[in-house]
Scaffold this motif. Structure first.
Motif, PDB file in Angstrom:
ATOM      1  N   GLN A  49       0.627  -1.100  -0.049  1.00 57.86           N
ATOM      2  CA  GLN A  49      -0.091   0.133  -0.001  1.00 57.86           C
ATOM      3  C   GLN A  49       0.866   1.398   0.024  1.00 57.86           C
ATOM      4  OE1 GLN A  49      -1.418   2.641   1.722  1.00 57.86           O
ATOM      5  NE2 GLN A  49      -2.939   2.862   0.452  1.00 57.86           N
ATOM      6  N   ALA A  50       1.901   1.185   0.881  1.00 60.28           N
ATOM      7  CA  ALA A  50       2.620   2.594   1.043  1.00 60.28           C
ATOM      8  C   ALA A  50       3.856   2.668  -0.354  1.00 60.28           C
ATOM      9  CB  ALA A  50       3.613   2.319   2.093  1.00 60.28           C
ATOM     10  N   PHE A  51       4.011   1.714  -0.873  1.00 58.96           N
ATOM     11  CA  PHE A  51       4.863   1.918  -2.212  1.00 58.96           C
ATOM     12  C   PHE A  51       4.302   1.865  -3.599  1.00 58.96           C
ATOM     13  CE2 PHE A  51       8.272   0.026   0.784  1.00 58.96           C
ATOM     14  CZ  PHE A  51       9.179   0.932   0.563  1.00 58.96           C
ATOM     15  N   THR A  52       2.993   1.553  -3.416  1.00 61.04           N
ATOM     16  CA  THR A  52       2.174   1.439  -4.794  1.00 61.04           C
ATOM     17  C   THR A  52       1.045   2.026  -5.032  1.00 61.04           C
ATOM     18  OG1 THR A  52       1.467  -0.867  -4.505  1.00 61.04           O
ATOM     19  CG2 THR A  52       3.489  -0.808  -5.350  1.00 61.04           C
ATOM     20  N   LEU A  53       0.377   2.310  -3.889  1.00 63.16           N
ATOM     21  CA  LEU A  53      -1.016   2.784  -3.778  1.00 63.16           C
ATOM     22  C   LEU A  53      -1.237   4.205  -2.956  1.00 63.16           C
ATOM     23  CD1 LEU A  53      -3.219  -0.315  -3.370  1.00 63.16           C
ATOM     24  CD2 LEU A  53      -2.408   0.833  -5.198  1.00 63.16           C
ATOM     25  N   SER A  54       0.086   4.702  -2.629  1.00 63.22           N
ATOM     26  CA  SER A  54       0.269   5.936  -2.071  1.00 63.22           C
ATOM     27  C   SER A  54      -0.412   6.973  -2.449  1.00 63.22           C
ATOM     28  CB  SER A  54       1.432   6.141  -1.567  1.00 63.22           C
ATOM     29  OG  SER A  54       1.490   7.031  -0.362  1.00 63.22           O
ATOM     30  N   ALA A  81      -2.140  -0.564 -10.375  1.00 63.45           N
ATOM     31  CA  ALA A  81      -2.363  -1.889 -10.477  1.00 63.45           C
ATOM     32  C   ALA A  81      -1.072  -2.530 -11.043  1.00 63.45           C
ATOM     33  CB  ALA A  81      -3.544  -2.584 -11.242  1.00 63.45           C
ATOM     34  N   GLN A  82      -0.547  -1.840 -12.042  1.00 64.03           N
ATOM     35  CA  GLN A  82       0.718  -2.319 -12.539  1.00 64.03           C
ATOM     36  C   GLN A  82       2.053  -2.400 -11.620  1.00 64.03           C
ATOM     37  OE1 GLN A  82       0.999  -0.159 -16.131  1.00 64.03           O
ATOM     38  NE2 GLN A  82      -0.364  -1.137 -17.402  1.00 64.03           N
ATOM     39  N   ASN A  83       1.913  -1.036 -11.064  1.00 57.89           N
ATOM     40  CA  ASN A  83       2.961  -1.019  -9.767  1.00 57.89           C
ATOM     41  C   ASN A  83       3.098  -2.247  -9.036  1.00 57.89           C
ATOM     42  OD1 ASN A  83       3.956   1.139 -11.236  1.00 57.89           O
ATOM     43  ND2 ASN A  83       2.841   2.643 -10.082  1.00 57.89           N
ATOM     44  N   LEU A  84       1.736  -2.350  -8.518  1.00 58.56           N
ATOM     45  CA  LEU A  84       1.326  -3.324  -7.387  1.00 58.56           C
ATOM     46  C   LEU A  84       1.837  -4.544  -7.647  1.00 58.56           C
ATOM     47  CD1 LEU A  84      -0.030  -4.125  -4.577  1.00 58.56           C
ATOM     48  CD2 LEU A  84      -2.021  -4.334  -5.933  1.00 58.56           C
ATOM     49  N   ALA A  85       1.405  -4.926  -8.906  1.00 60.12           N
ATOM     50  CA  ALA A  85       1.868  -6.421  -9.535  1.00 60.12           C
ATOM     51  C   ALA A  85       3.322  -6.567  -9.372  1.00 60.12           C
ATOM     52  CB  ALA A  85       1.208  -6.522 -11.067  1.00 60.12           C
ATOM     53  N   ALA A  86       3.950  -5.427  -9.850  1.00 58.86           N
ATOM     54  CA  ALA A  86       5.541  -5.657  -9.997  1.00 58.86           C
ATOM     55  C   ALA A  86       5.885  -5.733  -8.666  1.00 58.86           C
ATOM     56  CB  ALA A  86       6.211  -4.419 -10.896  1.00 58.86           C
ATOM     57  N   PHE A  87       5.469  -4.808  -7.591  1.00 60.53           N
ATOM     58  CA  PHE A  87       6.229  -5.015  -6.151  1.00 60.53           C
ATOM     59  C   PHE A  87       5.785  -6.447  -5.706  1.00 60.53           C
ATOM     60  CE2 PHE A  87       5.365  -4.508  -1.935  1.00 60.53           C
ATOM     61  CZ  PHE A  87       6.632  -3.823  -1.422  1.00 60.53           C
ATOM     62  N   VAL A  88       4.658  -6.748  -5.922  1.00 62.43           N
ATOM     63  CA  VAL A  88       4.254  -8.428  -5.383  1.00 62.43           C
ATOM     64  C   VAL A  88       5.222  -9.556  -6.087  1.00 62.43           C
ATOM     65  CG1 VAL A  88       2.386  -9.779  -5.103  1.00 62.43           C
ATOM     66  CG2 VAL A  88       2.191  -7.561  -4.557  1.00 62.43           C
ATOM     67  N   ALA A  99      -7.780  -7.083  -0.114  1.00 57.53           N
ATOM     68  CA  ALA A  99      -8.697  -6.766   1.138  1.00 57.53           C
ATOM     69  C   ALA A  99      -7.685  -6.391   2.259  1.00 57.53           C
ATOM     70  CB  ALA A  99      -9.512  -8.054   1.374  1.00 57.53           C
ATOM     71  N   ALA A 100      -6.542  -7.020   2.404  1.00 56.79           N
ATOM     72  CA  ALA A 100      -5.599  -6.648   3.544  1.00 56.79           C
ATOM     73  C   ALA A 100      -4.888  -5.402   3.425  1.00 56.79           C
ATOM     74  CB  ALA A 100      -4.487  -7.837   3.558  1.00 56.79           C
ATOM     75  N   MET A 101      -4.955  -4.791   2.272  1.00 59.46           N
ATOM     76  CA  MET A 101      -4.271  -3.505   2.042  1.00 59.46           C
ATOM     77  C   MET A 101      -5.444  -2.495   2.501  1.00 59.46           C
ATOM     78  SD  MET A 101      -2.155  -3.571  -1.637  1.00 59.46           S
ATOM     79  CE  MET A 101      -3.549  -3.735  -2.542  1.00 59.46           C
ATOM     80  N   HIS A 102      -6.659  -2.652   2.127  1.00 62.49           N
ATOM     81  CA  HIS A 102      -7.674  -1.874   2.701  1.00 62.49           C
ATOM     82  C   HIS A 102      -7.819  -1.865   3.897  1.00 62.49           C
ATOM     83  CE1 HIS A 102     -12.033  -1.227   3.811  1.00 62.49           C
ATOM     84  NE2 HIS A 102     -11.773  -0.173   3.342  1.00 62.49           N
ATOM     85  N   ARG A 103      -7.858  -2.962   4.761  1.00 63.26           N
ATOM     86  CA  ARG A 103      -7.917  -3.150   6.362  1.00 63.26           C
ATOM     87  C   ARG A 103      -6.570  -2.458   7.019  1.00 63.26           C
ATOM     88  NH1 ARG A 103      -9.162  -8.250   5.093  1.00 63.26           N
ATOM     89  NH2 ARG A 103      -7.215  -9.209   5.784  1.00 63.26           N
ATOM     90  N   ARG A 104      -5.617  -2.549   6.229  1.00 65.12           N
ATOM     91  CA  ARG A 104      -4.140  -1.986   6.942  1.00 65.12           C
ATOM     92  C   ARG A 104      -4.232  -0.545   6.826  1.00 65.12           C
ATOM     93  NH1 ARG A 104      -1.058  -0.191   9.343  1.00 65.12           N
ATOM     94  NH2 ARG A 104       1.141  -0.681   9.690  1.00 65.12           N
ATOM     95  N   ALA A 105      -4.829   0.078   5.455  1.00 63.96           N
ATOM     96  CA  ALA A 105      -4.951   1.492   5.493  1.00 63.96           C
ATOM     97  C   ALA A 105      -5.930   2.058   6.358  1.00 63.96           C
ATOM     98  CB  ALA A 105      -5.428   1.932   4.027  1.00 63.96           C
ATOM     99  N   TYR A 124      -9.366   4.501  -1.493  1.00 62.88           N
ATOM    100  CA  TYR A 124      -8.918   4.446  -2.968  1.00 62.88           C
ATOM    101  C   TYR A 124      -8.573   2.768  -2.885  1.00 62.88           C
ATOM    102  CZ  TYR A 124      -5.343   4.443  -6.814  1.00 62.88           C
ATOM    103  OH  TYR A 124      -4.642   4.635  -7.996  1.00 62.88           O
ATOM    104  N   ALA A 125      -7.794   2.062  -1.796  1.00 58.48           N
ATOM    105  CA  ALA A 125      -7.626   0.625  -1.584  1.00 58.48           C
ATOM    106  C   ALA A 125      -9.063  -0.048  -1.640  1.00 58.48           C
ATOM    107  CB  ALA A 125      -6.991   0.293  -0.337  1.00 58.48           C
TER     108      ALA A 125
END
Length: 124
Positions: free
Chosen positions: A28-33, A43-50, A65-71, A107-108
């Motif tokens: 979340q911090a590195f790709t959806l901030s 989404a492309q950045n998230l996929a590359a990170f993962v 779902a975890a990214m949403h809960r974590r944010a 957003y998440a």
């Protein structure tokens, strides 16, 4: 940096946790901030990170779902700390971090379908 790979270690909130919860915060911090970024680009950045993390199918499936809960948890921490005066979180909330994490939570949540699709496609 060694070679072409980067490694990030964040110790400020070190505590027992799960891999999913830790990955959710990092992803979340590195790709959806940037909540102004087009969701498909994020989404492309998230996929590359993962992909770089080499997450297994179980982590990939649970991550959106975890990214949403974590944010949401970060926003709740900041908001409640502001209400009780707990520092440094209370001041961070007042200085714009609350607004950021509220937007990041929305957003998440709003684009979870796009995150799921990107993570499933990147495994192929």
């Amino acid at each position: 940096m060694i070679g072409k790979r980067w490694t990030f270690i964040d110790w400020d909130a070190a505590a027992p946790s799960t891999r999913l919860w830790d990955l959710a915060y990092a992803a979340q911090a590195f790709t959806l901030s940037n909540t102004q970024q087009a969701p498909t680009e994020a989404a492309q950045n998230l996929a590359a990170f993962v992909d770089g993390y080499a997450a297994d199918p179980g982590l990939r499936a649970g991550l959106p779902a975890a990214m949403h809960r974590r944010a949401a948890a970060m926003y709740d921490l900041l908001r409640s700390s502001h209400g009780t005066g707990q520092e440094p979180w209370g001041t961070m909330y007042a200085n714009g971090h609350g607004d950021h994490w509220r937007a990041a939570t929305q957003y998440a949540r709003q684009h979870q379908r796009i995150w799921v699709e990107a993570l499933l496609l990147s495994t192929r």
